[in-house]
Design an enzyme around this catalytic site. Structure first.
Site, PDB file in Angstrom:
ATOM      1  N   CYS A   1     -46.380 -28.257 -30.225  1.00 13.43           N
ATOM      2  CA  CYS A   1     -46.092 -27.503 -31.461  1.00 13.43           C
ATOM      3  C   CYS A   1     -46.413 -28.303 -32.729  1.00 13.43           C
ATOM      4  O   CYS A   1     -46.440 -27.741 -33.824  1.00 13.43           O
ATOM      5  CB  CYS A   1     -44.644 -27.048 -31.485  1.00 13.43           C
ATOM      6  SG  CYS A   1     -44.273 -25.873 -30.183  1.00 13.43           S
TER       7      CYS A   1
ATOM      8  N   HIS B   1     -42.236 -25.570 -38.861  1.00  5.49           N
ATOM      9  CA  HIS B   1     -42.542 -24.948 -37.568  1.00  5.49           C
ATOM     10  C   HIS B   1     -41.520 -23.832 -37.311  1.00  5.49           C
ATOM     11  O   HIS B   1     -40.330 -23.988 -37.587  1.00  5.49           O
ATOM     12  CB  HIS B   1     -42.462 -26.020 -36.483  1.00  5.49           C
ATOM     13  CG  HIS B   1     -42.687 -25.492 -35.112  1.00  5.49           C
ATOM     14  ND1 HIS B   1     -43.714 -24.631 -34.813  1.00  5.49           N
ATOM     15  CD2 HIS B   1     -42.009 -25.696 -33.943  1.00  5.49           C
ATOM     16  CE1 HIS B   1     -43.662 -24.336 -33.523  1.00  5.49           C
ATOM     17  NE2 HIS B   1     -42.645 -24.955 -32.982  1.00  5.49           N
TER      18      HIS B   1
ATOM     19  N   ASN C   1     -42.369 -18.051 -32.067  1.00  8.97           N
ATOM     20  CA  ASN C   1     -42.959 -19.394 -32.042  1.00  8.97           C
ATOM     21  C   ASN C   1     -44.347 -19.315 -31.399  1.00  8.97           C
ATOM     22  O   ASN C   1     -44.462 -19.130 -30.189  1.00  8.97           O
ATOM     23  CB  ASN C   1     -42.027 -20.325 -31.242  1.00  8.97           C
ATOM     24  CG  ASN C   1     -42.544 -21.750 -31.149  1.00  8.97           C
ATOM     25  OD1 ASN C   1     -43.684 -22.034 -31.529  1.00  8.97           O
ATOM     26  ND2 ASN C   1     -41.729 -22.639 -30.635  1.00  8.97           N
TER      27      ASN C   1
END
Ligand code: UT7
Length: 335
Positions: A116, A256, A286
């Site tokens: 990520c 994020h 996500n």
């Protein structure tokens, strides 16, 4: 030679059409909209459900829009970096496939794997290539088809993730704009808490690994949550401080999009109001390496030349970091 900065000159993005709602997820596993909204903050996510399409398909759509918006001729592109954890194939790289689809004749290309945090790492990598003076047009893409490794019988992970891609153009400038600073971190002790158990060289695919659901995301959520909050907060505060930024001079934080509670904790630590946090977790979930550029894709029209932006992310590895960007243009670039 004059000092070169690496400035972001445009953004392109793509999310698939299919919308997977919390109601639909509630019919797959024992959960409900209220739990998902209060514990994670995701209302819906996009899923690339056409057979035979992988991350490069979304990357291609995003990069094509980027090239259109920045008026870039394919022959001008020097380098393509694709941050992804869900490459089309183990090999060759998704970046190679992208080069072919975009008909880039003069570029070299590679994938970058930092889960990520991949797009943060790609920003700093691209910036260094550009600062060298040898590379004039660098495309960086964050693309992940998370649905390809989500176990839709596991309620602890399946509501979190979605599919999507977005891309930046990075170019040299002698002005004081662009990717100004970065703090990137890696700690391999994070392995047990967030990984895919099989499919790599340690445990190649077999009937056993498939039967035992070992090709899906495995996450110990509470531990990852704790590290994400402290590390993203610490590194964002550190990069702000060493660049003389504070709650009044930071214009935007691009966090994020893993969990709204993590984003709130980072905002609290930086003493920033909610309005300065770019948030789109509610409608995309996500998307791993896709989250940071997809935020810019969504919020581009609100940005002004000279805005101070802090990007921050945390992911498997563990990997994390923060990048300080002085934004280089006003409003939305559309052609
Ligand atoms: O992007 C890479 C980095 N990843 C992250 O940053 C993710 C970090 N972690 C998280 O975001 C959160 O830990 C999760 C969203 C994964 C989980 O939220 P949580 O508040 O930490 O929940 P938990 O794992 O502590 O579980 C609390 C309870 C458990 O029930 P018991 O044991 O207390 O009875 C779970 O079984 O919630 C239960 N639960 C659910 N209940 C309804 C777990 N998932 C669900 C669900 N619906 N979908």
């Amino acid at each position: 030679m004059e000092k070169l900065n690496a400035v972001i000159t445009g953004v392109g993005g793509y999310v698939p059409d299919y919308v997977l709602t919390n109601d639909e997820i509630s019919r797959m596993v024992d959960t409900n909209d209220e739990w998902i909204m209060t514990r994670i903050g995701v209302k819906e996510r996009r899923i690339l459900n056409e057979e035979g399409l992988g991350s490069s398909y979304m990357a291609r759509k995003a990069a094509k829009q980027l090239m259109q918006r920045t008026g870039t001729d394919p022959d001008e592109v020097d380098l393509v970096i694709v941050a992804t954890t869900t490459p089309d194939y183990h090999f060759p790289s998704t970046a190679s496939i992208l080069c072919d689809k975009l008909r880039l004749k003069n570029a070299f290309a590679f994938d970058l794997q930092a889960a990520c945090s991949g797009f943060l790492y790609a920003m700093e990598t691209a910036a260094n290539f550009v600062r060298s003076g040898r590379y004039k047009k660098v495309i960086i893409v964050g693309a992940d088809k998370m649905s390809s490794m989500v176990d839709y019988t596991d309620r602890a992970t399946c509501p979190i993730f979605g599919d999507g891609a977005a891309a930046f153009m990075v170019e040299p400038t002698t002005e004081e704009y662009g990717i100004m600073d970065a703090i990137l971190r890696t700690d391999g002790k994070g392995l047990p808490f967030l990984h895919m158990k099989a499919g790599g060289s340690v445990c190649p695919p077999s009937y056993f690994t498939v039967d035992n659901h070992m090709h899906y995301i495995y996450q110990e959520g509470r531990t990852v949550f704790k590290y994400a909050v402290s590390n993203m907060s610490d590194v964002s505060a550190e990069i702000a401080q060493r660049n003389g930024l504070d709650k009044d001079t930071i214009d935007w934080v691009i966090p994020h999009q893993a969990n709204l509670r993590i984003i709130d904790a980072v905002a609290h630590r930086l003493e920033l109001p909610h309005e300065k946090m770019m948030i789109n977790i509610d409608h995309y979930g996500n998307t791993s390496a896709g989250t940071l550029p997809l935020c810019i894709w969504d919020f581009e029209e609100k940005l002004k030349k000279g805005d101070n932006l802090i990007f921050t992310a945390f992911g498997a590895g563990f990997t994390w970091g923060a990048v300080y960007v002085k934004w280089g243009y006003d409003g939305k670039k559309e052609q």
